[in-house]
Design an enzyme around this catalytic site. Structure first.
Site, mmCIF file in Angstrom:
data_model
loop_
_atom_site.group_PDB
_atom_site.id
_atom_site.type_symbol
_atom_site.label_atom_id
_atom_site.label_comp_id
_atom_site.label_asym_id
_atom_site.label_seq_id
_atom_site.Cartn_x
_atom_site.Cartn_y
_atom_site.Cartn_z
ATOM 1 N N LYS A 164 24.155 -10.653 -31.395
ATOM 2 C CA LYS A 164 23.788 -9.375 -31.988
ATOM 3 C C LYS A 164 22.315 -9.403 -32.402
ATOM 4 O O LYS A 164 21.439 -9.052 -31.641
ATOM 5 C CB LYS A 164 24.686 -9.096 -33.195
ATOM 6 C CG LYS A 164 24.598 -7.667 -33.682
ATOM 7 C CD LYS A 164 25.362 -7.516 -34.989
ATOM 8 C CE LYS A 164 25.094 -6.149 -35.593
ATOM 9 N NZ LYS A 164 25.482 -6.131 -37.003
ATOM 10 N N LYS A 182 0.831 -1.193 0.000
ATOM 11 C CA LYS A 182 0.000 0.000 0.000
ATOM 12 C C LYS A 182 0.876 1.258 0.000
ATOM 13 O O LYS A 182 0.596 2.243 -0.673
ATOM 14 C CB LYS A 182 -0.844 -0.040 1.287
ATOM 15 C CG LYS A 182 -2.124 0.711 1.239
ATOM 16 C CD LYS A 182 -2.841 0.610 2.583
ATOM 17 C CE LYS A 182 -3.353 -0.802 2.864
ATOM 18 N NZ LYS A 182 -4.043 -0.920 4.172
ATOM 19 N N ASP A 225 22.099 -15.369 -24.441
ATOM 20 C CA ASP A 225 21.041 -15.106 -25.409
ATOM 21 C C ASP A 225 20.608 -13.656 -25.309
ATOM 22 O O ASP A 225 20.764 -13.023 -24.264
ATOM 23 C CB ASP A 225 19.805 -15.958 -25.063
ATOM 24 C CG ASP A 225 19.728 -17.246 -25.871
ATOM 25 O OD1 ASP A 225 20.542 -17.419 -26.793
ATOM 26 O OD2 ASP A 225 18.848 -18.073 -25.572
ATOM 27 N N GLY A 265 26.577 -0.561 -23.649
ATOM 28 C CA GLY A 265 27.496 0.457 -24.137
ATOM 29 C C GLY A 265 28.965 0.186 -23.840
ATOM 30 O O GLY A 265 29.778 1.107 -23.825
#
Lengths: 407, 407
Positions: free
Chosen positions: B141, B92, B168, B331
């Site tokens: 990729k 809550k 994967d 990145g």
């Protein structure tokens, strides 16, 4: 849209080229790369490629710049379950700056894997035999540290007030004082006793808890002990868990979805998942017969506009999916009933905790005051008028305690 | 703390009496009401009552006013599972204004219900036989729309570069082109072939997907087909699902937790769940052997301070829980390796997708460039120096393409 699920994102950025951003999402979350593919490969990959449906840029002086971006994702890319859908459309993307998932429209094919609510709004009404008015739900007051006798007494008093549903507190877990099956037996006995006085039926949504793999068994045990509804903390377990429980034929009672932990997703304008997706689209798809969500009236609030969007989504005509009962919750007292019915119409569950138990004349009077308020609104009377009638002391006392809110 | 789990909240409000707020949380989320209880009842209920441990109010001119509030919740109130914990401490409450759950400290008793990571950091190192350097992971990729032969080839090229783990893509679900068991067989065959050339072992984390109740079976199928690790989208399914998979003795391989959908929780300063809880405390408690989370370096970013907090939590000495391997992701290119190792030390998995596949000399050279960068840092050499050595063409090409970031 045929064969594609559509996600709508609200994306904030002072400078971004939103069209470029949209394209990078559509490619990045599907085929990975596109422009550098050889033409022959493109022809094969076309059916996997996400499509930008629209980019609406909003720029107004003095306001933050944002865009609503709609992307269609081919069904062929993911399995027909909510985790796969969420990971595809808002997995990595959820972490990519100020972006919020504000809508989902699944394809008919995707939806066909979901039976949706087993009872739905009409089914719940049928179980109760109530078709001509909003329903009334009440919540236990204090539950932790109380024993069966106390819970039974609380239950009985609530039931006497003419409520249609009573729900467990969502923080009541398996415990030695009030274990699941004993609790169901004690409360259903109180329900039968109250029913002799009120002449009405009642659903008791007992809190379904425990390890994920034991939930279905626990549900069956509760049902065998007499439970005629379940409460479930969907977001603490996952939508797919609700989906599997809901489509299980042996779980033959309505499921009420509690919004616990939901605030972590919907409250920020910049991040997370919008309320109409979180409590609307996904709860209904996953099979919640009733959906609790923060009301726009009380202490735990959600903006009115979002509340109405949740309602629309739960009730909208949708092929193959029964409607889910909207249950706007928190901070509800009888003086809010006119507003609730104005905003939600009759297909709503008026849900109260403190507004029932905190009634100056006691818990049973608390339920009665709500029923009197509902009857008054349906008869086109003001609460003030109705409260002056013979027998309307509960409503009058509620108004004296909490007032009436007109807007 | 003995017998109590402690939650820390960051709570923003310009005017609130935070001490009052804290008390109302401690009472409201446990016994419900306190001051009005009779003394005899108080004595019985004391053991269920939440306790305010501290309230640190931060008020600075020109900054938003907030408080960090620590509340202890008695274990006796909830069952020993993560859904019960989350619903109790942030069910809550998550919907109650600007409040974020920024830390959790569970009691020893609560933690004792969790075996935690089955392999953990050392176990993963043992499986690979690598104890003296950071590990290197690479990511497929493009995967959607590609067939087994293509995946196998991608896998082989990645493996040739000397990576330790290949995962994967998290958006690869069960599909007719590369179904789970066939995919495992094809990729593990490529792993064996590459191993003959590289002489090193390799873990392949195959994406575990499907309906919640079938995940354990799917995991066993993958393992029977040769899978030696699993990737799992924990937040799309629920922590308890990970916990059940992880403690299942038949699931005898490490599990890598993917952070998909996590951005919905941690990004807002005002709402949701902090990264060190989301990717740290709860992932480790639920049994993730490796935890991926957004790095502070790349395109999908998390502030450095939060990143370090996640790392600390995954690695901290904790009774009964093995450490989880931190995998800062997104990145990453070889020119970032000095920074990563400075920030994370040796107990880190350097994880790259584009930084491997996008290498100017090809995928295998991509992996080699990372390994050369890692070796250079461990040898105390600068990347510039190391890249000039014989055989270091991959590193030199990576530096030419992406540069070196020094801070």
């Amino acid at each position: 849209m045929n064969g594609m699920c559509v996600a709508t994102y609200r994306c904030f950025d002072e400078k971004a080229d939103f069209h470029k951003r949209a394209l990078s999402i559509a490619v990045g979350l599907t085929v990975g790369s596109w422009t550098e593919l050889p033409e022959a490969r493109k022809a094969e990959m076309e059916k996997h490629l996400g499509k930008v449906l629209s980019v609406e840029v909003h720029e107004e002086a003095g306001k933050e710049r944002y865009a609503d971006i709609r992307i269609a994702y081919p069904d062929i890319n993911f399995s027909r379950d909510i985790p796969a859908l969420l990971v595809t459309i808002f997995g990595k993307l959820s972490m990519d700056g100020r972006i919020k998932l504000i809508d989902i429209d699944v394809s008919d094919e995707f939806r066909s894997a979901f039976p949706g609510p087993k009872f739905g709004l009409q089914g719940v009404r049928d179980l109760l035999g109530v078709h001509d008015r909003p329903l009334l739900m009440s919540i236990f007051k204090s539950v932790i540290g109380y024993d069966l006798a106390n819970l039974q007494e609380q239950f009985y008093k609530q039931a006497l007030g003419g409520v249609d549903l009573i729900k467990d507190d969502e923080i009541l877990f398996e415990n030695p004082l009030t274990p699941l099956e004993k609790r169901v037996e004690a409360c259903m006995e109180a329900a039968r006793k109250a029913s002799e006085e009120t002449g009405q039926k009642l659903l008791y949504a007992v809190n379904l808890t425990g390890p994920t793999s034991q939930l279905a068994d626990n549900a069956r045990k509760a049902i065998a002990a007499g439970a005629n509804a379940l409460l479930f903390n969907v977001l603490a377990y996952g939508y797919d868990v609700l989906h599997e429980l809901s489509k299980d034929p042996s779980i033959s009672v309505p499921i009420a979805a509690h919004p616990a932990v939901g605030g972590a997703y919907y409250q920020s304008p910049y991040y997370g998942i919008g309320a109409s997706v979180l409590f609307g689209k996904l709860m209904r798809l996953a099979g919640a017969d009733l959906v609790l969500f923060p009301s726009p009236y009380g202490s735990v609030v959600m903006p009115k506009e979002e509340n109405m969007a949740v309602k629309e989504v739960l009730l909208a005509e949708t092929d193959g999916l029964k409607a889910s009962f909207p249950v706007p919750s928190a901070g509800i007292h009888p003086g809010l009933v006119p507003l609730i019915l104005r905003d939600f119409g009759q297909d709503v569950v008026v849900n109260a905790g403190g507004g029932v138990h905190g009634h100056p004349l006691g818990t049973a009077a608390g339920g009665k005051a709500f029923r009197q308020a509902i009857d008054a609104v349906l008869a086109g009377e003001s609460l003030e008028e109705a409260a002056r009638k013979p027998g309307a002391e509960p409503l009058q006392a509620a108004i004296d305690a909490w007032g009436i809110r007109h807007s």
